[in-house]
Enzyme design. Structure first.
Site, PDB file in Angstrom:
ATOM      1  N   ARG A   1     -37.395  76.534 -94.182  1.00 49.12           N
ATOM      2  CA  ARG A   1     -36.773  76.009 -92.370  1.00 49.12           C
ATOM      3  C   ARG A   1     -35.641  75.196 -92.974  1.00 49.12           C
ATOM      4  O   ARG A   1     -36.251  74.568 -93.886  1.00 49.12           O
ATOM      5  CB  ARG A   1     -37.591  75.559 -91.241  1.00 49.12           C
ATOM      6  CG  ARG A   1     -37.058  75.482 -90.433  1.00 49.12           C
ATOM      7  CD  ARG A   1     -38.690  74.800 -89.261  1.00 49.12           C
ATOM      8  NE  ARG A   1     -39.361  75.719 -89.301  1.00 49.12           N
ATOM      9  CZ  ARG A   1     -40.844  75.314 -89.704  1.00 49.12           C
ATOM     10  NH1 ARG A   1     -41.425  74.544 -89.416  1.00 49.12           N
ATOM     11  NH2 ARG A   1     -41.926  77.161 -89.595  1.00 49.12           N
TER      12      ARG A   1
ATOM     13  N   ARG B   1     -40.281  65.867 -88.077  1.00 47.66           N
ATOM     14  CA  ARG B   1     -39.678  67.327 -88.653  1.00 47.66           C
ATOM     15  C   ARG B   1     -37.960  67.231 -87.574  1.00 47.66           C
ATOM     16  O   ARG B   1     -37.913  66.548 -87.484  1.00 47.66           O
ATOM     17  CB  ARG B   1     -40.685  68.597 -87.939  1.00 47.66           C
ATOM     18  CG  ARG B   1     -42.155  68.178 -88.554  1.00 47.66           C
ATOM     19  CD  ARG B   1     -42.622  69.821 -88.777  1.00 47.66           C
ATOM     20  NE  ARG B   1     -43.892  69.623 -89.134  1.00 47.66           N
ATOM     21  CZ  ARG B   1     -44.528  70.849 -89.348  1.00 47.66           C
ATOM     22  NH1 ARG B   1     -44.144  71.505 -88.098  1.00 47.66           N
ATOM     23  NH2 ARG B   1     -45.200  70.795 -90.412  1.00 47.66           N
TER      24      ARG B   1
ATOM     25  N   LYS C   1     -48.495  66.978 -88.537  1.00 47.73           N
ATOM     26  CA  LYS C   1     -47.027  67.055 -88.379  1.00 47.73           C
ATOM     27  C   LYS C   1     -46.891  66.009 -87.140  1.00 47.73           C
ATOM     28  O   LYS C   1     -47.424  65.721 -86.356  1.00 47.73           O
ATOM     29  CB  LYS C   1     -46.566  68.805 -88.018  1.00 47.73           C
ATOM     30  CG  LYS C   1     -47.916  68.954 -87.180  1.00 47.73           C
ATOM     31  CD  LYS C   1     -47.514  70.304 -86.495  1.00 47.73           C
ATOM     32  CE  LYS C   1     -48.079  71.481 -85.575  1.00 47.73           C
ATOM     33  NZ  LYS C   1     -47.991  73.049 -85.896  1.00 47.73           N
TER      34      LYS C   1
ATOM     35  N   CYS D   1     -46.374  77.743 -81.456  1.00 50.28           N
ATOM     36  CA  CYS D   1     -45.031  77.402 -82.241  1.00 50.28           C
ATOM     37  C   CYS D   1     -44.038  78.094 -81.047  1.00 50.28           C
ATOM     38  O   CYS D   1     -42.920  77.217 -80.967  1.00 50.28           O
ATOM     39  CB  CYS D   1     -44.945  78.272 -83.552  1.00 50.28           C
ATOM     40  SG  CYS D   1     -45.980  78.197 -85.061  1.00 50.28           S
TER      41      CYS D   1
ATOM     42  N   CYS E   1     -50.916  83.576 -82.748  1.00 51.67           N
ATOM     43  CA  CYS E   1     -52.257  82.620 -82.541  1.00 51.67           C
ATOM     44  C   CYS E   1     -51.907  81.098 -82.087  1.00 51.67           C
ATOM     45  O   CYS E   1     -51.217  81.295 -81.246  1.00 51.67           O
ATOM     46  CB  CYS E   1     -52.419  81.942 -84.779  1.00 51.67           C
ATOM     47  SG  CYS E   1     -51.398  80.931 -84.502  1.00 51.67           S
TER      48      CYS E   1
ATOM     49  N   CYS F   1     -43.183  84.103 -81.390  1.00 49.16           N
ATOM     50  CA  CYS F   1     -43.188  83.588 -82.642  1.00 49.16           C
ATOM     51  C   CYS F   1     -42.746  84.269 -83.330  1.00 49.16           C
ATOM     52  O   CYS F   1     -43.234  85.529 -82.869  1.00 49.16           O
ATOM     53  CB  CYS F   1     -44.506  82.765 -82.855  1.00 49.16           C
ATOM     54  SG  CYS F   1     -46.429  83.635 -82.852  1.00 49.16           S
TER      55      CYS F   1
ATOM     56  N   CYS G   1     -46.383  85.829 -91.267  1.00 45.65           N
ATOM     57  CA  CYS G   1     -46.875  84.128 -91.616  1.00 45.65           C
ATOM     58  C   CYS G   1     -48.825  84.545 -91.159  1.00 45.65           C
ATOM     59  O   CYS G   1     -49.109  85.613 -90.630  1.00 45.65           O
ATOM     60  CB  CYS G   1     -46.831  83.674 -89.044  1.00 45.65           C
ATOM     61  SG  CYS G   1     -47.885  81.966 -88.885  1.00 45.65           S
TER      62      CYS G   1
ATOM     63  N   LYS H   1     -43.273  65.752 -84.062  1.00 42.76           N
ATOM     64  CA  LYS H   1     -42.180  66.342 -83.814  1.00 42.76           C
ATOM     65  C   LYS H   1     -41.825  65.358 -82.578  1.00 42.76           C
ATOM     66  O   LYS H   1     -42.334  65.114 -81.146  1.00 42.76           O
ATOM     67  CB  LYS H   1     -43.218  67.704 -82.730  1.00 42.76           C
ATOM     68  CG  LYS H   1     -42.710  68.875 -84.309  1.00 42.76           C
ATOM     69  CD  LYS H   1     -43.675  70.218 -83.487  1.00 42.76           C
ATOM     70  CE  LYS H   1     -44.320  71.020 -84.536  1.00 42.76           C
ATOM     71  NZ  LYS H   1     -44.942  72.309 -83.889  1.00 42.76           N
TER      72      LYS H   1
END
Length: 1537
Positions: free
Chosen positions: A1027, A1096, A1167, A1441, A1437, A1392, A1398, A1169
């Protein structure tokens, strides 16, 4: 009481009950035949047959695909086989019929209607060696079908049972056959398995010498008898036990076609002990007759219905009779009528129930002696001889030398279509001629052309999935393309089936080639003549003739030549212009297709190659990769590519459009350019013609990855150029294939010496490797335990998410500490044959999917479940199962809770194992999750093993956490560099997998391939996702081209535009990881901090209509991104160091001392964002992020002045864990633009210091803020800002109107143009339908502006000047990129990646959402909602995302094919949705959505969005804050009944 209503149902049922294998022959795999719908119904109910008490295997085969080829393997393995088919297959199956006649196979044949019953196929194959039985009514169909199977089993010979379904169309339903009748007729109690011995060799289309025999001194006894079947010169193996002396030595016509050859192959399936008789003889027609009559005698005794081989009905003193070879229904109705006319009252009807063998003496004895006139009616449309075959049968029977009567007048007729109303008149006509002094032979009775309303003819059809290859051909060659056997071409006088065959196409191409050669000669002669009025035609013709065979040059010159000829006006010019298409050199192709252009025996391929003609063949193979198909040496197709390469004069390519689109293009271009024959074998696997593209993709990936379908190109012309002739394009298997060929040369030689076994050997190799691996692993463990004392304990686990595995390993450590000899393995890694020798075994399994075993335990469970002879009486065992009692809320789904563990416990007990302690159940809903149940279970286990009270147990080390990995990593280095150099595996270590996320890459494996690779003994298909970090989503045209090149050179030929506004590459194998990173660096981009526990990629609204304002905001996104970038130099050392010089290549700036002033050695808890939204567009979902910045514009200057700051948003959730929830950001206040990067830093630092580092599911900023309270959190941020003299101000007013992208052209305030492309779910790829990636690449080559990636996964072509726009528009049109006509729902959708890459995905997402929307668009159209925007999102899931929790309608994967459905999100992204339905599948989704959409269209208020309406209408409750997400849901995920 169950009833049978059609002959096809009756026959299918009998075939199913009497066979081990039923081959269902259908015109199309996606369309049931009259038989197949019943066969599949029986199979779906898992009904067992009567002959082996097992579930028969139903094999489906197309009518045109040599279906009887599938019969050999099961027959040779001793299995009983039947076939259900139309009579249309019989003529093309003649080569098989002569051989199969000596096997106990039954063909149930429905006579085809063309447009009335045509029995010509039956009569044409009458001498093939089979016995023939004929039924007419529904009851007869059932009884004669049973007779056919009894005859096949007892005689060991093939039987054809044929019937006309229209003859019994008016029959009422009948009762099912009685079990007593089936068992008695098939003699189940006396049956022994049919023994098929192996022979020396095998020839496909020749008789292999197999002969059905009986002992010389024995024969058939009434109501009991045995006939055995054995290969010639092999030992006898009786099939039945009841043979008596035969009173007749009459030779049967059944065996008239017997040939001498080799015997068949296949292992015997019987373990029964038999005694070999001293001598045998072939089965005769008398034996067949006696078996049939004995079978019917039994039937009469049980059910009272009687049948005869030659059946006569009518007066016993009749003087005239009819024998009908065909459908008798209309005549039976007349002759059975109570009001039968006097002139027809003394007429009898004769039917040959046993048509073959034909016994003349039996015929004469079966009819009244008073018969003087006999009419033979044959319903055979193909009148190829003067005398019909049945007429000749009867004539020979009446010959006095054969014991017949010469006094009977015999007259033959052809029977056409008879209307019921004219049947009586037709009978009178027959008998008037029959009884006349000089009867006329060969009259036709009825209408030969059939009824006025003919039955629809089934036309040859091309499956829609095959269109992919045809579209590529059209894209490449356009008007030059000529497909000789293309469906739909008008070939006068030629049937569509024949015209579509490769053989016909080859002939037409040869004629076409010769025609053009003559034209070239004419053109050359014309150029030398003086027949033209002007000079230019001669000059241009001469030039053209020199290059007539060069496609490019000839086609370039052709328009000029035609133009000059058009201006000339001479007769010679007019003649040449009448054939002007021949000036163009075509790209000439033949198509071979399993579905509609089957090349029987590859004869078309052979003729094309042998001819040396410049013809291209595209051969589409649709057989999916499967163990059965691959291992069946008789069924598996010839390797056409290898066959063609052996000729040496042929270009050959093996391609697969769903594996490598680029390689297909390259192969087709090379094939066209090659001078000579070209063969392109193209893979397109499907089970049914209407399979989805996803199914085809998954099957293709398995076949290509495992080497079943290698991708390659062979170009013999390269040898002259000094270039390689062979190119292997299957990138993943290059090394594996090379190693295999090197180390297994002996295996290859063995396969070459014995071609018959080559498929079986090559395909079983993987499974043998797997067995060897299991054995080595087990032996290695036992060696380690040799020096230990104490009781043995074997721990076997099945784990999907790691819990069961880690639990097992911890249990093993604790066992060793207690003195036990413990061994721990995955269930699938354990050799099952050793299980019965163990002493103590513990099984630990989690629950996957709908109560399924995890991936690494499925094979073990399947074997345990199906093992009938596994003795576990010596072992002691216990099972611990992990599950979630709330996962499946519906009452009917409660069985899925811990189902694998419960099933395993019950099966082990059934197999005799003794429990150490009762099964333990771990429930995620317990206070401590599964640990609650586990603690009690483990304590009981140690007690049962007498090791509960052991003193001095060592203290267990704490589990390694992500925090440990980070702090021990030396600022993100770990052992990544060393792992990249390890070529023994495609993977890296578990710790490095966590660290590489900080570097912008995740290790993944292709989940489409897991099962197959595991079966082959291979590790998972590991690859990496990369990514990029692209602040604000803005890239230059140069960067776009470089990203495109990376996807081809290092990835899977696609790019993903993510929901975080950046590029993502998939399928990058480990050896290409560094080169890919370096290529990204050369594009002046980076991947550092694109993932991991850091800040990110910073997002920013795309805003094409306000260019200057966007520029202001975009600069801020870059500033924040750079400010929060990690400082470690590990990234440069690992990825960018020059291997030759050792120098570090850096994106910018000198290397710095390794420390992290912002992050520290452990970085962030989770993470982080950040996004920026520019009102009125919330296209980046500003409420969904840890920090959301809402840009505020000056009312005076129109430029950026500051931001409203939101904090604490986040999307991640865990199913059924109410402690996890999504949250929208909380408004903290307004900050001027010059301070915003500092504010972002301080918010991040408070999270760094106060976030939960013990529980990663509770580590995001949203939980920190809820735990602290919003105001407390704000005060801590304010404390850090105070030294900078920064304070939060009151929020400035703003308004959002949308969070979707405006597709199409827009113009900004500077007059520049911007076009937003709809990129569905962000996947940039080329397909046969849509060459998107190529189009965007061509645009990037000429575009001087920007490419802006949007948060909705779309793409904006920015800053196109008015002058440059026409060229861009032309390119967009050429590549179909100008399409904006999509439904509002599709334009507002997002998904996603999910499967296959994934590792967290529970269900499909990106590959499925487009299909779901397509199925809803009809409903949208019906309700006038096509253009209405509904924000719909799907994820595989609950990690979120694609930010599903903010969608108006969202579907979140729960298990494969099952989704939780959420409603009520805000259209502007401002409000969370709420659970509406749990674990629903597609049919339920469609039903619910269609009903909701219809209501919304009727009930909505003006401008009311779907999400708002669902709340107002009371369908769902509003979610005001994240902590209320699980409250008041429409369907509670609870245990309540």
């Amino acid at each position: 009481m169950s009833m049978v209503s059609s002959p096809a149902e009756a026959v299918a049922r009998v075939a199913y009950l009497s066979s081990d294998v039923v081959i269902s022959v259908q015109s199309s795999l996606s369309k049931d035949s009259d038989f197949s719908q019943h066969l599949h119904h029986f199979a779906s109910n898992r009904a067992k047959n009567h002959v082996s008490r097992s579930i028969p295997e139903i094999q489906t085969s197309r009518t045109n695909a040599d279906p009887l080829l599938s019969a050999y393997t099961p027959l040779r393995s001793g299995r009983l086989v039947s076939v259900t088919a139309s009579s249309s297959i019989l003529l093309t199956s003649i080569p098989h019929l002569y051989k199969l006649a000596e096997y106990p196979i039954v063909l149930h044949v429905s006579v085809q209607q063309t447009p009335y019953p045509d029995f010509s196929e039956i009569s044409s194959i009458r001498q093939c060696g089979f016995s023939f039985l004929h039924s007419e009514t529904l009851q007869e169909a059932q009884d004669i079908a049973l007779t056919a199977h009894a005859l096949a089993i007892r005689s060991g010979k093939g039987v054809i049972h044929y019937f006309d379904p229209s003859n019994s169309a008016t029959n009422g339903p009948i009762a099912l056959e009685k079990k007593q009748l089936v068992d008695n007729l098939l003699m189940i109690d006396a049956m022994q398995p049919f023994d098929a011995q192996s022979g020396d060799c095998f020839a496909l289309y020749a008789d292999d010498g197999r002969i059905a025999t009986i002992p010389e001194q024995e024969g058939i006894q009434s109501s009991s008898g045995t006939i055995s079947v054995k290969p010639k010169a092999q030992s006898q193996s009786p099939m039945r036990k009841d043979i008596a002396p035969s009173s007749s030595s009459e030779t049967s016509s059944v065996g008239s076609s017997r040939r001498e050859s080799s015997t068949s192959s296949g292992p015997a399936s019987s373990a029964a002990t038999t005694v070999d008789p001293p001598a045998t003889r072939p089965v005769t027609s008398s034996d067949i007759y006696k078996i049939v009559t004995d079978t019917w005698a039994r039937m009469k005794q049980i059910v009272g219905r009687s049948y005869s081989p030659i059946e006569y009905t009518g007066p016993q003193d009749a003087d005239s009779a009819l024998l009908i070879f065909g459908s008798t229904g209309v005549f039976v109705d007349v002759l059975d009528d109570d009001k039968i006319p006097e002139d027809l009252s003394r007429v009898g009807l004769i039917t040959a129930r046993l048509y073959r063998p034909w016994l003349g003496s039996t015929f004469v004895d079966s009819i009244p002696k008073s018969i003087k006139h006999l009419a033979v009616l044959e319903q055979v449309r193909r009148n190829t001889t003067k005398w019909g075959p049945t007429f000749l049968d009867v004539l020979s029977s009446l010959n006095p030398s054969a014991g017949g009567k010469s006094s009977i007048t015999l007259v033959g007729y052809r029977l056409g279509y008879i209307e019921p109303a004219t049947a009586r008149q037709a009978l009178r006509g027959i008998f008037q001629n029959l009884t006349s002094a000089a009867p006329i032979q060969g009259l036709c009775i009825g209408n030969e052309s059939g009824p006025d309303q003919p039955l629809p003819v089934v036309e040859v059809q091309q499956p829609q999935v095959e269109a992919a290859y045809f579209k590529i051909l059209n894209q490449l060659f356009g008007q030059r393309l000529h497909i000789a056997n293309q469906l739909g071409l008008n070939n006068a006088g030629i049937s569509p089936t024949i015209a579509a065959s490769p053989e016909y196409g080859f002939g037409s191409l040869l004629a076409r080639i010769e025609h053009r050669k003559r034209f070239v000669l004419e053109a050359q002669e014309a150029a030398r003549s003086q027949e033209f009025i002007t000079e230019p035609p001669r000059q241009w013709l001469s030039k053209w003739a020199l290059h007539a065979d060069d496609a490019q040059k000839a086609n370039d010159l052709a328009p000029e030549v035609i133009s000059r000829l058009s201006n000339d006006g001479s007769r010679a010019a007019s003649h040449l212009l009448s054939l002007k298409n021949l000036f163009f050199k075509e790209s000439q192709w033949l198509i071979g297709s399993d579905a509609w252009a089957y090349d029987l025996g590859n004869s078309g391929v052979h003729h094309v190659i042998a001819s040396g003609a410049d013809i291209n063949m595209l051969i589409i193979d649709s057989q999916p990769y499967s163990e059965r198909a691959a291992a069946d040496a008789e069924r598996r197709k010839k390797d056409i590519g290898l066959y063609a390469m052996n000729f040496g004069n042929t270009y050959v390519a093996s391609v697969a459009v769903y594996s490598s689109y680029t390689q297909v293009l390259q192969a087709m271009v090379e094939a066209d350019q090659f001078e000579g024959p070209s063969v392109v074998v193209a893979y397109l696997p499907y089970h049914k013609e209407d399979d989805s593209a996803l199914t085809v993709l998954q099957e293709t990936k398995k076949a290509v990855d495992l080497g079943y379908w290698p991708l390659y190109r062979w170009n013999p012309s390269n040898e002259v150029k000094g270039e390689p002739t062979f190119h292997l394009d299957s990138e993943r298997i290059k090394q594996e294939l090379e190693d295999f060929l090197r180390r297994d040369n002996q295996l290859t030689q063995l396969m070459n010496r014995f071609p018959n076994f080559s498929a079986n050997l090559s395909e079983s190799y993987g499974s043998e490797v797997r067995k060897l691996q299991k054995r080595k692993a087990k032996d290695a463990y036992e060696q380690l335990l040799e020096g230990l004392y104490g009781a043995p304990l074997t721990i076997l686990f099945a784990s999907d998410n790691g819990n069961a595995e880690s639990l097992s390993k911890r249990l093993a450590n604790r066992g060793r500490a207690r003195g036990l000899k413990t061994m721990v393995m995955a269930m699938d890694d354990y050799p099952l044959e050793d299980l019965g020798t163990e002493e103590n075994v513990v099984f630990v399994t989690s629950t996957a999917g709908q109560g399924e075993f995890p991936q690494n335990g499925r094979a073990f469970w399947d074997n345990v479940k199906n093992a009938g002879d596994l003795d576990l009486s010596a072992i002691h065992y216990s099972v611990f199962a992990l599950g979630d009692s709330h996962y499946w809320p519906r009452k009917e789904d409660k069985i899925y809770y811990n189902k694998p563990g419960k099933d395993l416990d019950a099966r082990l007990s059934l197999l005799g194992a003794k429990p150490l302690r009762p099964i333990g159940l771990g429930d995620d809903q317990d206070p401590d999750g599964y640990q609650t149940g586990y603690a009690d279970w483990e304590a009981g286990l140690w007690q049962a093993l007498s090791v509960a009270d052991v003193a001095g147990l060592p203290e267990e080390p704490p589990p390694v956490t992500n925090e440990d990995i980070k702090i021990e990593s030396n600022y993100l280095r770990g052992t990544i560099a060393q792992g990249l150099q390890d070529t023994s595996t495609g993977a890296i270590s578990a710790a490095d997998q966590q660290l590489t996320k900080f570097h912008g890459t995740y290790m993944q494996d292709d989940r489409d391939l897991r099962d197959e690779r595991k079966a082959q003994g291979l590790e998972p298909a590991y690859s990496f996702m990369i990514r990029c970090r692209l602040p604000g989503g803005v890239a230059t045209s140069s960067q776009w081209l470089q990203m495109d090149a990376i996807s081809s050179d290092h990835g899977n030929e696609t790019m993903k535009l993510t929901t975080r506004q950046t590029f993502q590459f998939h399928g990058v194998v480990k050896t290409k990881l560094r080169p890919a990173m370096q290529s990204i660096n050369k594009a002046l981009m980076t991947t550092i901090a694109a993932c991991g526990d850091v800040n990110r990629n910073v997002m920013c609204s795309s805003l094409p209509e306000k260019s200057a304002y966007h520029s202001d905001v975009h600069k801020v996104s870059q500033k924040i991104s750079n400010h929060l970038l990690p400082s470690t130099t590990a990234y440069h050392e690992i990825w960018l160091k020059d291997d030759k010089t050792g120098e570090k290549a850096q994106v910018a700036g000198p290397a710095v001392v390794d420390h992290e002033p912002l992050y520290g050695p452990t970085y962030l808890p989770r993470k982080f964002k950040i996004t920026i939204a520019i009102p009125p567009h919330n296209d980046t979902d500003v409420y969904a992020h840890d920090i959301g910045l809402i840009a505020i514009k000056s009312s005076e200057t129109g430029r950026l002045v500051g931001f409203n700051v939101l904090a604490g948003g986040g999307m991640g959730v865990t199913h059924n864990n109410k402690k996890t929830y999504p949250r929208t950001g909380w408004m903290m206040g307004y900050i001027p633009v010059e301070h915003i990067h500092i504010v972002c830093e301080k918010i991040m630092l408070v999270q760094r210091d106060h976030g939960d580092r013990k529980n990663r599911k509770h580590a995001r900023l949203k939980y920190t803020m809820d735990d602290m309270g919003n105001e407390v959190f704000k005060s801590k941020v304010q404390e850090l800002l105070r030294p900078h003299e920064i304070d939060f101000e009151e929020p400035r007013p703003f308004r959002f109107e949308s969070n979707i992208d405006a597709i199409g052209w827009q113009k900004d305030e500077k007059g520049m143009n911007h076009f937003t492309f709809f990129i569905e779910n962000g996947r940039v790829e080329d397909t046969a339908d849509f060459p998107m990636r190529t189009g965007l690449k061509e645009i990037a080559k000429v575009h001087t502006g920007e490419f802006r990636l949007t948060g909705n996964q779309h793409l904006i072509l920015s800053n196109v000047s008015d002058e440059a726009k026409p060229q861009i528009v032309d390119l967009m049109k050429k590549y179909k990129l100008d399409n904006t006509q999509f439904s509002g729902m599709r334009l507002s959708s997002s998904a996603c990646v999910a499967f296959p890459t994934c590792g967290l995905a529970m269900a499909e997402s990106e590959r499925y959402l487009p299909e779901l929307i397509t199925k809803l668009e009809g409903c949208l159209e019906e309700n006038g909602l096509s253009q209405d925007s509904i924000v719909m999102r799907m994820t595989g899931c609950p990690n979120g995302c694609a930010r599903p929790w903010l969608a108006e309608a969202a579907f979140v994967g729960k298990a494969y094919g099952a989704y939780n459905m959420y409603l009520g999100g805000g259209y502007h992204g401002q409000r969370l949705n709420k659970l509406y339905r749990s674990s629903i599948k597609e049919d339920e989704i469609l039903e619910i959505m269609r009903a909701l959409l219809a209501r919304w269209s009727r009930e909505r208020q003006a401008d009311e969005h779907f999400g708002d309406w669902t709340i107002r209408a009371g369908i769902i409750k509003e979610t005001r804050v994240g902590s209320e997400f699980h409250d008041d849901v429409a369907e509670d995920e609870s245990d309540a009944e």
